[in-house]
Write a protein that holds these residues in place. Structure first.
Motif, PDB file in Angstrom:
ATOM      1  N   ALA A   1     -47.814  -7.732   5.664  1.00  0.00           N
ATOM      2  CA  ALA A   1     -46.981  -6.915   6.549  1.00  0.00           C
ATOM      3  C   ALA A   1     -45.644  -7.609   6.754  1.00  0.00           C
ATOM      4  CB  ALA A   1     -47.673  -6.700   7.889  1.00  0.00           C
ATOM      5  N   ALA A   2     -44.566  -6.875   6.510  1.00  0.00           N
ATOM      6  CA  ALA A   2     -43.218  -7.360   6.812  1.00  0.00           C
ATOM      7  C   ALA A   2     -42.863  -6.838   8.203  1.00  0.00           C
ATOM      8  CB  ALA A   2     -42.219  -6.869   5.774  1.00  0.00           C
ATOM      9  N   VAL A   3     -42.691  -7.753   9.155  1.00  0.00           N
ATOM     10  CA  VAL A   3     -42.552  -7.382  10.567  1.00  0.00           C
ATOM     11  C   VAL A   3     -41.207  -7.879  11.090  1.00  0.00           C
ATOM     12  CG1 VAL A   3     -43.614  -7.541  12.858  1.00  0.00           C
ATOM     13  CG2 VAL A   3     -45.053  -7.645  10.800  1.00  0.00           C
TER      14      VAL A   3
ATOM     15  N   ARG B   1     -40.474 -11.375   9.385  1.00  0.00           N
ATOM     16  CA  ARG B   1     -41.590 -12.310   9.278  1.00  0.00           C
ATOM     17  C   ARG B   1     -42.704 -11.635   8.503  1.00  0.00           C
ATOM     18  NH1 ARG B   1     -45.508 -15.078  13.868  1.00  0.00           N
ATOM     19  NH2 ARG B   1     -46.374 -16.652  12.451  1.00  0.00           N
ATOM     20  N   TYR B   2     -43.241 -12.347   7.512  1.00  0.00           N
ATOM     21  CA  TYR B   2     -44.335 -11.809   6.709  1.00  0.00           C
ATOM     22  C   TYR B   2     -45.658 -12.339   7.236  1.00  0.00           C
ATOM     23  CZ  TYR B   2     -40.651 -10.549   3.391  1.00  0.00           C
ATOM     24  OH  TYR B   2     -39.535 -10.010   2.795  1.00  0.00           O
ATOM     25  N   LEU B   3     -46.583 -11.424   7.511  1.00  0.00           N
ATOM     26  CA  LEU B   3     -47.879 -11.791   8.064  1.00  0.00           C
ATOM     27  C   LEU B   3     -48.998 -11.311   7.155  1.00  0.00           C
ATOM     28  CD1 LEU B   3     -47.329 -10.795  11.816  1.00  0.00           C
ATOM     29  CD2 LEU B   3     -47.122 -13.070  10.797  1.00  0.00           C
ATOM     30  N   PRO B   4     -50.066 -12.121   7.009  1.00  0.00           N
ATOM     31  CA  PRO B   4     -51.236 -11.644   6.257  1.00  0.00           C
ATOM     32  C   PRO B   4     -51.782 -10.374   6.889  1.00  0.00           C
ATOM     33  CG  PRO B   4     -51.382 -14.005   6.694  1.00  0.00           C
ATOM     34  CD  PRO B   4     -50.228 -13.496   7.504  1.00  0.00           C
ATOM     35  N   LEU B   5     -52.259  -9.458   6.065  1.00  0.00           N
ATOM     36  CA  LEU B   5     -52.773  -8.179   6.552  1.00  0.00           C
ATOM     37  C   LEU B   5     -54.244  -8.086   6.162  1.00  0.00           C
ATOM     38  CD1 LEU B   5     -51.972  -5.583   8.013  1.00  0.00           C
ATOM     39  CD2 LEU B   5     -51.383  -4.588   5.802  1.00  0.00           C
ATOM     40  N   ARG B   6     -55.103  -8.420   7.102  1.00  0.00           N
ATOM     41  CA  ARG B   6     -56.541  -8.462   6.836  1.00  0.00           C
ATOM     42  C   ARG B   6     -57.072  -7.056   6.545  1.00  0.00           C
ATOM     43  NH1 ARG B   6     -60.060 -11.258  11.367  1.00  0.00           N
ATOM     44  NH2 ARG B   6     -58.890 -13.065  10.586  1.00  0.00           N
TER      45      ARG B   6
ATOM     46  N   LEU C   1     -36.213  -1.567  12.395  1.00  0.00           N
ATOM     47  CA  LEU C   1     -36.518  -0.141  12.375  1.00  0.00           C
ATOM     48  C   LEU C   1     -37.987   0.166  12.115  1.00  0.00           C
ATOM     49  CD1 LEU C   1     -33.397   1.240  10.472  1.00  0.00           C
ATOM     50  CD2 LEU C   1     -33.738   0.907  12.927  1.00  0.00           C
ATOM     51  N   GLY C   2     -38.775  -0.855  11.802  1.00  0.00           N
ATOM     52  CA  GLY C   2     -40.181  -0.603  11.570  1.00  0.00           C
ATOM     53  C   GLY C   2     -40.829  -1.713  10.773  1.00  0.00           C
ATOM     54  N   ILE C   3     -42.132  -1.547  10.563  1.00  0.00           N
ATOM     55  CA  ILE C   3     -42.932  -2.497   9.791  1.00  0.00           C
ATOM     56  C   ILE C   3     -43.172  -1.917   8.405  1.00  0.00           C
ATOM     57  CG2 ILE C   3     -45.222  -3.572   9.612  1.00  0.00           C
ATOM     58  CD1 ILE C   3     -45.302  -3.743  12.632  1.00  0.00           C
ATOM     59  N   ALA C   4     -43.264  -2.773   7.397  1.00  0.00           N
ATOM     60  CA  ALA C   4     -43.564  -2.338   6.032  1.00  0.00           C
ATOM     61  C   ALA C   4     -44.759  -3.107   5.503  1.00  0.00           C
ATOM     62  CB  ALA C   4     -42.357  -2.538   5.120  1.00  0.00           C
ATOM     63  N   VAL C   5     -45.591  -2.435   4.729  1.00  0.00           N
ATOM     64  CA  VAL C   5     -46.691  -3.076   4.014  1.00  0.00           C
ATOM     65  C   VAL C   5     -46.241  -3.234   2.565  1.00  0.00           C
ATOM     66  CG1 VAL C   5     -49.095  -2.908   3.277  1.00  0.00           C
ATOM     67  CG2 VAL C   5     -48.414  -2.089   5.555  1.00  0.00           C
TER      68      VAL C   5
END
Length: 325
Positions: A168-170, A256-261, A238-242
């Protein structure tokens, strides 16, 4: 007139001696003399003035020597070019890439192909959605495509290279940015930025399916074609991207890039039209397969077809690529 006649004449004209010319051509002197007489008879002119000690060129012979040399050089160059084409060493190659490849694997692919075949003219089309890549393959606008699966097209030969995790790009100011990781259900009631879905984007379909499986319909605020634009909009808050994990190579301030379980992985594959069997296309595809399998596998690329026959099925071998791509 045969090429051997021209080669015989050039040898005699340059050596000015039938014996030395015969040695140079690895033939006996009588057949050499016969070829020169046959050539003069066909042309209807005297090319050589023969004496017991030396051979001299006539005026016509001097002019004919230059033309004969030119013809033989052209023939030899054509033969060399044919061999290079047959070996895949020269040609023109256009490679289409999805966004995550454009910013990560593409530089390594470009370098590897340039080192493998310096005579190959290579061009790239980056930031292409999968439907556009498929259409371009069929139209002959690109020769190879680095794209995301699933892909079902009997007229394409596809080889899965690896499977990339989804992250997830947050935006750094988002309420979820402080988490160590996210789950798909955390994206409920958040604005999402996605690759354009109307054109049948693989990523749009994958993210939409993940949301549906988690029990909600994605709230799509923006749809974009270019991955760089997608991440830029995330940075703007403007939003989150996967996105596939290689997109993290786009390290923009504000993201910030977060792991997406639970999001799983998406496959990256190389594809070509089944009708495209030119050596340079097959060799380039084989090089890309080897590169994806690891930096030490760039060997034995002269038998590429075996790398391209495997269909999309089963679990591909996890690659050993050390850098993100």
């Amino acid at each position: 007139m045969e090429l051997r006649h021209l080669r015989a004449y050039v040898a005699v004209a340059e050596e000015r001696h039938f014996g030395r010319a015969a040695e140079r051509l690895h033939i006996a002197q009588p057949p050499l003399s016969q070829m020169i007489r046959a050539l003069e008879g066909e042309l209807g002119v005297t090319l050589l003035e023969r004496t017991t000690r030396r051979v001299e060129l006539t005026t016509a012979g001097t002019a004919y020597l230059e033309r004969a040399r030119s013809i033989l050089h052209t023939v030899d160059d054509a033969a060399d070019e044919a061999r290079l084409v047959a070996s895949g060493s020269i040609g023109r190659l256009t490679l289409g890439c999805v966004g995550s490849v454009t910013y990560s694997l593409l530089p390594r692919v470009a370098r590897a192909l340039s080192e493998l075949s310096p005579g190959l003219e290579i061009s790239f089309r980056g930031e292409m959605l999968v439907p556009d890549q498929v259409a371009a393959l069929h139209a002959g606008e690109i020769d190879l495509a680095l794209l995301r699966t699933p892909l079902s097209d009997p007229d394409l030969v596809v080889r899965v290279l690896r499977r990339d995790a989804l992250v997830a790009a947050v935006p750094t100011g988002h309420r979820l940015a402080g988490r160590r990781r996210l789950e798909v259900r955390d994206l409920r009631d958040t604005d999402l930025i996605m690759h354009a879905g109307r054109g049948g984007s693989v990523m749009f379909g994958r993210v939409a399916a993940l949301c549906q499986d988690a029990g909600f319909t994605p709230r799509v605020r923006h749809e974009v074609v270019e991955t760089s634009t997608l991440v830029t909009l995330v940075a703007a808050g403007l939003g989150i991207a996967v996105v596939p994990e290689p997109v993290t190579a786009l390290a923009l301030a504000g993201v910030r890039y977060l792991p997406l379980r639970g999001a799983g992985r998406v496959e990256l594959a190389v594809a070509r039209a089944r009708s495209r069997t030119e050596p340079h296309v097959l060799q380039a595809a084989a090089a890309i397969v080897s590169l994806a399998q690891g930096p030490d596998v760039m060997q034995d690329l002269r038998v590429p077809e075996r790398h391209l026959q495997q269909p999309i099925s089963g679990r591909p071998r996890r690659p050993t690529v050390s850098s993100r791509a």
